[in-house]
Scaffold this motif. Structure first.
Motif: not given
Length: 275
Positions: A9, A11-12, A33, A87
């Motif tokens: 997780g 990328s955010d 991601g 994630a």
């Protein structure tokens, strides 16, 4: 000293914020991601730091993908200092993966099972290895033992909270199985945070999510307590924290008997899911 971290997780939200901080400190991050554009943004950000990043695009709601990615990381990175599990993908409507598993259960729970256990050999080769599972420990959502995949009366928020409860028990099992080894397992609750809160929402839920994001603290505020746990893991095999305090593990939410029950169900399920 350069350390190596795996972040799901990444990328955010919190995962991206932790990744950027670790890059600024000169560490090596293996970032996972689903969005290639956001992955490229992480790669671009790394160019201006002393650290470096590998971005792996992967749908971790699929057991087969988790197994493949874990095997690849083990092949190329025999030692990993830390694993940060972030994630998640919230859905207002129930979704089932191509492997026949409910999406929250698969992504927010099973992927963390597979990464924690799967990367343990590489973690054990590091000096002070730690797993930080950002899943919101301590929530009192009842465990529906006959409906772990939320087939009845699906509610996306409840399904997310249920998966978080399962992660509490996952931490208990990991510590029971491997507490004599070097890997420390930490359950972390960030509190209400303005992260990406990535998902597919009906209009009322989407409006509520935007309201919560406007009122919540920025992801950058929970980076320091997570990084402190990576820098200086607790001595105990299993601990749980909010950003500001330690959570008592002595209550009924962390019962070893429940953890054992869930572990048996999980092991049997994963044995049936073949690539």
């Amino acid at each position: 000293m350069v350390r190596k971290y795996v972040i799901t997780g990444a990328s955010d939200g919190i995962g991206a914020a932790v990744t950027r901080e670790l890059l600024a400190r000169g560490h090596h991050v293996i970032a996972l991601g689903t969005d290639p554009a956001k992955g490229e943004a992480l790669v671009d950000a790394a160019r201006g730091t002393p650290g470096n990043v590998e971005f792996i695009r992967a749908d971790l709601s699929l057991v087969a993908t988790n197994r493949r990615v874990v095997a690849s990381i083990l092949e190329h990175h025999p030692a990993v200092d830390g694993l940060v599990l972030c994630a998640r993908f919230i859905r207002s409507y129930r979704a089932v993966t191509t492997e026949g598993l409910e999406d929250n259960f698969a992504l927010l729970y099973l992927s963390r099972v597979l990464f924690g256990y799967g990367l343990r050999p590489a973690l054990e080769n590091a000096a002070r290895p730690v797993i930080v599972n950002v899943a919101g420990p301590g929530h009192d959502t009842p465990v529906a033992w006959d409906d772990l995949q939320s087939a009845r009366d699906y509610d996306g928020v409840r399904a997310m909270f249920l998966a978080s409860r399962l992660n509490d028990l996952l931490g208990v099992t990991f510590a029971q199985r491997f507490g004599d080894g070097p890997v420390r397992y930490v359950l972390f609750h960030p509190g209400t945070t303005s992260t990406g809160i990535v998902g597919e929402y009906d209009p009322p839920t989407a409006a509520y999510v935007e309201q919560q994001k406007a009122l919540a603290k920025p992801a950058s505020e929970v980076v320091p307590p997570i990084v402190r746990l990576l820098d200086d893991p607790p001595a105990e095999p299993l601990t749980a924290f909010t950003p500001y305090r330690e959570i008592d593990l002595g209550g009924g939410l962390f019962r070893p008997a429940d953890a054992e029950r869930l572990a048996k169900i999980t092991d049997e399920l994963l044995d049936r899911v073949r690539e």
